[in-house]
Every structure is written in structure tokens, then in C-alpha cells.
Design a protein around this motif. Structure first.
Motif, PDB file in Angstrom:
ATOM      1  N   GLU A 160      -7.014   9.611   5.532  1.00 32.64           N
ATOM      2  CA  GLU A 160      -5.848  10.566   5.762  1.00 32.64           C
ATOM      3  C   GLU A 160      -5.394  11.239   4.543  1.00 32.64           C
ATOM      4  N   VAL A 161      -5.010  10.524   3.575  1.00 35.04           N
ATOM      5  CA  VAL A 161      -4.563  10.863   2.035  1.00 35.04           C
ATOM      6  C   VAL A 161      -5.544  11.209   1.160  1.00 35.04           C
ATOM      7  N   GLY A 162      -6.953  11.014   1.473  1.00 36.03           N
ATOM      8  CA  GLY A 162      -7.900  11.915   0.683  1.00 36.03           C
ATOM      9  C   GLY A 162      -7.938  11.319  -1.036  1.00 36.03           C
ATOM     10  N   ILE A 163      -7.389  10.037  -0.953  1.00 33.38           N
ATOM     11  CA  ILE A 163      -7.714   9.502  -2.432  1.00 33.38           C
ATOM     12  C   ILE A 163      -8.637   8.521  -2.459  1.00 33.38           C
ATOM     13  N   THR A 164      -9.466   8.352  -3.473  1.00 37.12           N
ATOM     14  CA  THR A 164     -10.476   7.573  -3.813  1.00 37.12           C
ATOM     15  C   THR A 164      -9.862   6.104  -3.828  1.00 37.12           C
ATOM     16  N   PHE A 165     -10.680   5.247  -3.181  1.00 38.01           N
ATOM     17  CA  PHE A 165     -10.045   3.930  -3.028  1.00 38.01           C
ATOM     18  C   PHE A 165     -11.209   3.047  -3.819  1.00 38.01           C
ATOM     19  N   LEU A 188       0.850  -1.238  -0.057  1.00 43.16           N
ATOM     20  CA  LEU A 188      -0.022  -0.159  -0.018  1.00 43.16           C
ATOM     21  C   LEU A 188       0.963   1.340   0.181  1.00 43.16           C
ATOM     22  N   ALA A 189       2.006   1.214   0.967  1.00 50.02           N
ATOM     23  CA  ALA A 189       2.939   2.469   0.670  1.00 50.02           C
ATOM     24  C   ALA A 189       3.496   2.621  -0.468  1.00 50.02           C
ATOM     25  N   ARG A 190       3.740   1.766  -1.283  1.00 49.36           N
ATOM     26  CA  ARG A 190       4.569   1.733  -2.596  1.00 49.36           C
ATOM     27  C   ARG A 190       3.477   2.382  -3.424  1.00 49.36           C
ATOM     28  N   ALA A 191       2.260   2.019  -3.217  1.00 54.07           N
ATOM     29  CA  ALA A 191       1.190   2.468  -4.315  1.00 54.07           C
ATOM     30  C   ALA A 191       0.920   3.629  -4.208  1.00 54.07           C
ATOM     31  N   LEU A 192       0.997   4.338  -2.772  1.00 53.83           N
ATOM     32  CA  LEU A 192       0.548   5.713  -2.588  1.00 53.83           C
ATOM     33  C   LEU A 192       1.636   6.661  -2.832  1.00 53.83           C
ATOM     34  N   LEU A 225      -7.082   4.747  -6.465  1.00 54.00           N
ATOM     35  CA  LEU A 225      -6.225   3.362  -6.234  1.00 54.00           C
ATOM     36  C   LEU A 225      -7.124   2.167  -6.208  1.00 54.00           C
ATOM     37  N   LEU A 226      -6.967   1.346  -7.048  1.00 49.97           N
ATOM     38  CA  LEU A 226      -7.632  -0.008  -7.146  1.00 49.97           C
ATOM     39  C   LEU A 226      -7.000  -0.904  -6.163  1.00 49.97           C
ATOM     40  N   LEU A 227      -7.835  -1.550  -5.439  1.00 49.64           N
ATOM     41  CA  LEU A 227      -7.710  -2.635  -4.382  1.00 49.64           C
ATOM     42  C   LEU A 227      -8.523  -3.695  -4.860  1.00 49.64           C
ATOM     43  N   ASP A 228      -7.771  -4.843  -5.489  1.00 52.07           N
ATOM     44  CA  ASP A 228      -8.608  -5.977  -5.726  1.00 52.07           C
ATOM     45  C   ASP A 228      -8.270  -7.047  -4.800  1.00 52.07           C
TER      46      ASP A 228
END
Length: 218
Positions: free
Chosen positions: A54-59, A16-20, A27-30
Motif C-alpha cells: 500500500e505505501v510502496g516503501i522498500t522494507f 510501524l505507524a510511527r516509522a512510516l 524502512l529497516l525491520l530488524d
């Protein structure tokens, strides 16, 4: 530790850290938690929700676990045979399913149809009633339906009792036809207490608002 020595939860955090790092807009989490045991899965659900806020990114979170979908989501899309059956908040999806498929697929549900719906609910059609909304009462000791007009009430025989520890699932064959499942918390009962109810006569009762009319699929 080396990557191969990390635990399942640690590997998920590293991925997850690498993806962010690149601050993507989406961000797609399959099925990201599918390989984790239950306790770690629940812990990671809480962490993921906190990180997203916290990061405010759409998951975009893909899962076949209905409970996980309800836990993780602000909005849910339910797919069936390649088409979207319903989009809404977790409460909308669970409390007001738009189709019989959604009612049966998301969480545990009862569907009353045809003659059974006519006799029990008083109106034809298809109705979804969640098991936790139904109270299991003694047949002779339950409240009189005429005395509580805001409630539905029906009688039947307990076909099976499933003890779940914190709760018990009752499968009740209705006199009106069909079967309803009721879920009751084990506040003052033990496994022996609830097992003794198998084969007994009971009355089921729930508030009218919990009989949710499910539109016929077009």
C-alpha cells in the motif's frame, strides 16, 4: 490503552505507524516479529506485506526464521560468515540453491554427495533434494525405475518417523549410503499408521528435475 498495556501485536502496529509517518525511502525491520507467538506472528506477516504494497516503501526485513524470510520477501539475501552466499527470489533460493550452505540453511533439504550421488542420481557431484519432493513407497510395490526413466529411485530402511500432525517426516538410511529425509502429507494416515513404518524397507522416488546440482563452493 497506555503503551505499557498494549498487546504485542498492537505495539508492533504503533511502532510501524510511527516509522512510516515520515515516509522514508527505505524502512529497516530488524526481527520485528521475534517476540510474538506463532498465530500473531503469521497474522502480522500478512499485515506487513499488505502495508508494504500500500505505501510502496522498500522494507529491509532481517530475520533468522527461514520460513518467515520466504513468506515476507520479494528478494532474499542469504548471509554466511559475513558474506553473501546467494541473492534471489524466494523460489530461486529454495528451488535452486547456489551453494551447499544455502541448500542446508534455507528450509529442510537433503544433500547427496560422492558415491551416494553417483549411485542414486547417476552422476558425481552434490545434489539438493527437498524432502517434500520425495515419495515414500513400499519397496516391492513401488514403480519400476526402468519404466519411469524421468524419475530417480532408491531403496533403504526407515530409521525414524516424526509425526507432525498434518504431515510426517521419514528419515531413511539408503542402501547406497547416506540418509534422505522425506516429507509426506497425512492425507489418509494416522500417527499409528506412520509409526508402524519405522524399521521397514521402502523405496523413495522423485522426479529428475528435483535433483538440483549444487555448485561446489569456490
Amino acid at each position: 490503552r497506555r503503551p505499557g498495556q498494549l498487546s504485542g501485536g498492537q505495539r508492533q502496529r504503533v511502532a510501524l505507524a510511527r516509522a512510516l509517518v515520515g515516509r522514508p525511502s527505505v524502512l529497516l525491520l530488524d526481527e520485528p516479529l521475534g517476540a510474538l507467538d506463532l498465530k500473531l506472528r503469521e497474522q502480522m506477516q500478512v499485515e506487513l506485506k499488505a502495508i508494504q504494497r500500500e505505501v510502496g516503501i522498500t522494507f529491509v526485513f532481517v530475520t533468522h526464521d527461514q520460513e518467515e524470510a520466504l513468506t515476507m520477501s520479494d528478494r532474499i539475501a542469504v548471509f554466511h560468515q559475513g558474506r553473501i552466499e546467494q541473492v534471489g527470489t524466494p523460489a530461486e533460493i529454495y528451488e535452486r540453491p547456489a551453494t551447499p550452505f544455502v541448500a542446508g540453511f534455507v528450509g529442510a533439504s537433503n544433500l547427496l554427495e560422492g558415491q551416494s550421488a553417483q549411485q542414486v542420481v547417476g552422476s558425481p557431484g552434490t545434489y539438493s533434494i527437498r524432502p517434500e519432493k520425495i515419495r515414500v513407497l513400499e519397496e516391492s510395490g513401488g514403480p519400476d525405475e526402468a519404466g519411469e526413466p524421468e524419475h530417480s529411485s532408491t531403496t533403504g530402511t526407515v530409521a525414524e518417523v516424526v509425526y507432525l500432525g498434518d504431515s510426517t517426516r521419514f528419515l531413511v538410511d539408503l542402501d547406497a549410503g547416506g540418509r534422505l529425509t522425506a516429507l509426506q502429507q497425512n492425507l489418509d494416515t494416522s500417527s499409528e499408521d506412520v509409526a508402524a513404518l519405522r524399521g521397514t524397507r521402502v523405496r523413495l522416488r522423485w522426479h529428475h528435475r528435483h535433483s538440483v546440482r549444487v555448485p561446489d563452493p569456490s
